[in-house]
Scaffold this motif. Structure first.
Motif, PDB file in Angstrom:
ATOM      1  N   TYR A 182       0.835  -1.205   0.000  1.00  0.00           N
ATOM      2  CA  TYR A 182       0.000   0.000   0.000  1.00  0.00           C
ATOM      3  C   TYR A 182       0.865   1.249   0.000  1.00  0.00           C
ATOM      4  CZ  TYR A 182      -3.239   3.530   1.875  1.00  0.00           C
ATOM      5  OH  TYR A 182      -3.984   4.658   2.082  1.00  0.00           O
ATOM      6  N   TYR A 183       1.930   1.249   0.819  1.00  0.00           N
ATOM      7  CA  TYR A 183       2.828   2.406   0.856  1.00  0.00           C
ATOM      8  C   TYR A 183       3.529   2.591  -0.488  1.00  0.00           C
ATOM      9  CZ  TYR A 183       2.266   2.330   5.961  1.00  0.00           C
ATOM     10  OH  TYR A 183       1.755   2.357   7.231  1.00  0.00           O
ATOM     11  N   ASP A 184       3.896   1.491  -1.131  1.00  0.00           N
ATOM     12  CA  ASP A 184       4.530   1.583  -2.458  1.00  0.00           C
ATOM     13  C   ASP A 184       3.575   2.218  -3.466  1.00  0.00           C
ATOM     14  OD1 ASP A 184       6.864   0.415  -1.562  1.00  0.00           O
ATOM     15  OD2 ASP A 184       6.296  -1.623  -2.193  1.00  0.00           O
ATOM     16  N   GLY A 193       5.220   9.266   2.289  1.00  0.00           N
ATOM     17  CA  GLY A 193       5.419   9.383   3.724  1.00  0.00           C
ATOM     18  C   GLY A 193       4.163   9.167   4.537  1.00  0.00           C
ATOM     19  N   VAL A 194       4.378   8.953   5.836  1.00  0.00           N
ATOM     20  CA  VAL A 194       3.289   8.807   6.804  1.00  0.00           C
ATOM     21  C   VAL A 194       3.582   9.732   7.966  1.00  0.00           C
ATOM     22  CG1 VAL A 194       2.815   6.414   6.165  1.00  0.00           C
ATOM     23  CG2 VAL A 194       4.443   6.890   7.996  1.00  0.00           C
ATOM     24  N   VAL A 195       2.537  10.020   8.727  1.00  0.00           N
ATOM     25  CA  VAL A 195       2.676  10.892   9.889  1.00  0.00           C
ATOM     26  C   VAL A 195       2.653  10.025  11.134  1.00  0.00           C
ATOM     27  CG1 VAL A 195       1.717  12.815  11.188  1.00  0.00           C
ATOM     28  CG2 VAL A 195       1.566  12.788   8.687  1.00  0.00           C
ATOM     29  N   LEU A 196       3.766   9.986  11.839  1.00  0.00           N
ATOM     30  CA  LEU A 196       3.838   9.212  13.070  1.00  0.00           C
ATOM     31  C   LEU A 196       3.089   9.929  14.178  1.00  0.00           C
ATOM     32  CD1 LEU A 196       7.593   8.115  12.903  1.00  0.00           C
ATOM     33  CD2 LEU A 196       5.580   6.815  12.231  1.00  0.00           C
ATOM     34  N   LYS A 219       5.692  15.285  10.932  1.00  0.00           N
ATOM     35  CA  LYS A 219       6.379  15.393   9.656  1.00  0.00           C
ATOM     36  C   LYS A 219       6.358  14.042   8.959  1.00  0.00           C
ATOM     37  CE  LYS A 219      11.194  14.341  10.774  1.00  0.00           C
ATOM     38  NZ  LYS A 219      12.570  14.821  10.671  1.00  0.00           N
ATOM     39  N   ALA A 220       6.513  14.090   7.675  1.00  0.00           N
ATOM     40  CA  ALA A 220       6.400  12.873   6.872  1.00  0.00           C
ATOM     41  C   ALA A 220       7.644  12.018   7.011  1.00  0.00           C
ATOM     42  CB  ALA A 220       6.170  13.233   5.408  1.00  0.00           C
ATOM     43  N   CYS A 221       7.434  10.726   7.204  1.00  0.00           N
ATOM     44  CA  CYS A 221       8.528   9.758   7.261  1.00  0.00           C
ATOM     45  C   CYS A 221       8.201   8.600   6.327  1.00  0.00           C
ATOM     46  CB  CYS A 221       8.713   9.224   8.683  1.00  0.00           C
ATOM     47  SG  CYS A 221       9.135  10.475   9.895  1.00  0.00           S
ATOM     48  N   ARG A 222       9.208   8.083   5.694  1.00  0.00           N
ATOM     49  CA  ARG A 222       9.021   6.909   4.822  1.00  0.00           C
ATOM     50  C   ARG A 222       9.397   5.673   5.635  1.00  0.00           C
ATOM     51  NH1 ARG A 222      12.414   7.187  -0.257  1.00  0.00           N
ATOM     52  NH2 ARG A 222      10.864   5.738  -1.113  1.00  0.00           N
ATOM     53  N   ILE A 223       8.421   4.801   5.871  1.00  0.00           N
ATOM     54  CA  ILE A 223       8.677   3.601   6.655  1.00  0.00           C
ATOM     55  C   ILE A 223       8.165   2.373   5.910  1.00  0.00           C
ATOM     56  CG2 ILE A 223       8.486   4.856   8.843  1.00  0.00           C
ATOM     57  CD1 ILE A 223       5.760   3.459   9.236  1.00  0.00           C
ATOM     58  N   ARG A 224       8.716   1.235   6.299  1.00  0.00           N
ATOM     59  CA  ARG A 224       8.202  -0.059   5.863  1.00  0.00           C
ATOM     60  C   ARG A 224       8.213  -0.973   7.079  1.00  0.00           C
ATOM     61  NH1 ARG A 224       7.289   2.873   2.328  1.00  0.00           N
ATOM     62  NH2 ARG A 224       7.545   2.580   0.072  1.00  0.00           N
ATOM     63  N   TRP A 225       7.318  -1.949   7.063  1.00  0.00           N
ATOM     64  CA  TRP A 225       7.166  -2.824   8.221  1.00  0.00           C
ATOM     65  C   TRP A 225       7.894  -4.149   8.023  1.00  0.00           C
ATOM     66  CZ3 TRP A 225       5.387  -0.269  12.192  1.00  0.00           C
ATOM     67  CH2 TRP A 225       4.477   0.770  12.001  1.00  0.00           C
ATOM     68  N   LYS A 226       8.356  -4.695   9.128  1.00  0.00           N
ATOM     69  CA  LYS A 226       8.955  -6.027   9.131  1.00  0.00           C
ATOM     70  C   LYS A 226       8.541  -6.727  10.426  1.00  0.00           C
ATOM     71  CE  LYS A 226      13.360  -4.294  10.998  1.00  0.00           C
ATOM     72  NZ  LYS A 226      14.828  -4.229  10.788  1.00  0.00           N
TER      73      LYS A 226
END
Length: 519
Positions: free
Chosen positions: A256-258, A267-270, A275-282
């Protein structure tokens, strides 16, 4: 660096661990879309990635029923061989001892396959393993019915044992996937009952099939039931392994993020930053887990190491192995005794095994009720030894049933008397099975799968050997004497739960693997 059209430069992709209770951040989406942006993709539905422990009761009950039905189908495989022995020994020109290799070879596949299958299911999930095993099991059962030579029959039985092993050994893990420890007694009691009920049901039904039709329909009818089970699993059996579900959730979110970034929404807002951060989950367990090859090697090595180094595992494996051997011994002993002393035909002999089914149903019901009463009135300790209080008494039904069977097997005594004895012994076997499984699970925690694999391997290997010696033992020693010998061994082994109930905490305190569970 990637840029957000409004927020400017954002961080490079950072990987974070995902848990079922992780609060997901809000994606940075611009509406209406700005220049070089397109409409954002639809957010994935994450309800199907809920923790199995939080599933509704109806879903847990449905999966428990499917799992226990599969266990009964697997147990049925063991006892379906004996009713056709007289016909096939003559047709293939072999002795009854050689013919009983059909049980032994099945048990070998049944005992050894889980060493590979169990770790594979922990990595790749229960569902694909169940469906693949179901297809293999169905195909091999058809092959058993279509065999024209004994060698081909043995090969088919070996493969059938491999397929059936999943439904007998991995089901315990499946139940543990979505029931907390304090809620497992009822489903585990049903699972244990399914294993023994299917085993007793097989000669009952198979004898009627052999008597009225062809022995081949013993396997063809079984294959039809197994095929229906595969369809049920394909339609209704959802993945239960928590780390696999979590991995699928992480993959869905990352995809979905891709798609968001491809649409220009980066980006997402934590929760703690604006501010926007680019994250992926593991998933943390994927990183901490050894390779599949190493897991299989450990799965093959650790159970046998625990038998040697852990007294609890050794004596429990001995106890359950003997009990299971007595169960399998009945496939040869019951036809021998009732045909010789009571003149029973194949159908009548098969009907005797009704006592096994009745004994299992009674003991399953008793186990569920007594556990609920014990929990309600808090009459048992919270330690692992609390699992043994009922077994200390109920396990004595096994030697009682053996003595009873042996000394009432005379032709002058009504057939119903030794028939009830078979049911009595089965109730003892059930109590041993349930106590061993629960105690090892409560004692060894993270090493429970290895401890359970050790007892499973021992009971199936010894159980596969006993039918080979039953005729010789009962014929040479005599029916009462042979049963008394087995009853004496069973009586001696009933000391195991008493010793552990009294000295269990001290024994566990000396164990490097079990010490974590000492209260």
């Amino acid at each position: 660096m990637a840029k957000h059209p409004e927020a400017g430069p954002v961080q490079e992709i950072k990987h974070q661990y995902l848990e079922f209770d992780t609060v997901l951040p809000t994606p940075r989406i611009t509406l209406p879309p700005g220049p070089e942006q397109s409409l954002p993709p639809e957010q994935p539905c994450l309800k199907k990635y809920t923790s199995p422990y939080l599933w509704p009761k109806w879903r847990k009950a449905m999966l428990t029923c499917i799992s226990c039905f599969s266990t009964a189908i697997a147990g049925y495989s063991t006892g379906e061989v004996s009713p056709a022995s007289e016909e096939l020994t003559e047709q293939w020109g072999i002795s009854s001892v050689v013919y009983n290799l059909g049980i032994t070879i099945f048990c070998i596949g049944f005992a050894l396959a889980p060493m590979v299958i169990a770790p594979f299911s922990e990595v790749n999930g229960r569902r694909p393993v169940f469906i693949a095993s179901g297809i293999l099991f169905t195909a091999s059962t058809i092959a058993c019915g279509g065999s024209h030579i004994f060698a081909g029959f043995l090969v088919a039985r070996l493969i059938q044992g491999v397929g059936a092993s999943t439904f007998a050994t991995v089901v315990g893990g499946v139940i543990s996937d979505f029931y907390e420890a304090e809620d497992r007694n009822t489903p585990m009691a049903i699972y244990s009952g399914g294993a023994l009920f299917g085993t007793g049901l097989a000669p009952l039904i198979s004898s009627m099939i052999v008597y009225y039709t062809s022995w081949r329909w013993v396997y063809y009818s079984h294959a039809i039931a197994a095929g229906c089970l595969v369809v049920l699993m394909f339609l209704f059996f959802k993945e239960t392994r928590g780390n696999v579900i979590l991995r699928e959730k992480a993959q869905a979110l990352n995809k979905y993020y891709d798609q968001l970034e491809e649409a220009g929404h980066i980006g997402v807002v934590l929760s703690d930053k604006d501010k926007a951060c680019r994250i992926r989950w593991k998933v943390q367990s994927d990183e901490q887990r050894a390779s599949l090859t190493q897991m299989i090697l450990t799965s093959c090595y650790r159970p046998f190491n625990m038998i040697v180094t852990e007294p609890v595992v050794f004596f429990f494996s001995l106890w359950i192995a003997f009990s299971w051997a007595v169960l399998y011994l009945q496939f040869a002993a019951v036809p021998l005794v009732f045909a010789t002393n009571h003149g029973f035909n194949i159908q009548q002999t098969g009907a005797v095994f009704t006592s096994i089914c009745v004994g299992v149903v009674l003991m399953t019901s008793i186990s569920i009720v007594q556990e609920k009463l014990a929990s309600r009135f808090r009459i048992l300790p919270k330690s692992a030894e609390g699992r043994l209080y009922f077994a200390c008494v109920q396990a004595a039904l096994l030697p009682i049933g053996l003595f009873w069977f042996g000394w009432t097997s005379y032709s002058s005594i009504p057939w119903i008397v030794p028939t009830i004895a078979v049911g009595c012994a089965t109730m003892g076997i059930y109590s041993v099975y349930l106590a061993v499984f629960n105690y090892l699970a409560d004692t060894y925690h993270r090493y429970a799968s290895s401890a359970i694999a050790a007892q499973s391997c021992c009971r199936n290997l010894l159980g596969g050997v006993f039918p080979l010696v039953t005729n010789a033992m009962f014929t040479n020693l005599g029916y009462p004497e042979a049963s008394s010998l087995l009853g004496g061994i069973g009586l001696l082994l009933t000391l195991v739960p008493w010793i552990l109930m009294l000295y269990g905490p001290r024994i566990r305190a000396r164990s490097k693997l079990a010490s974590v569970s000492v209260p």
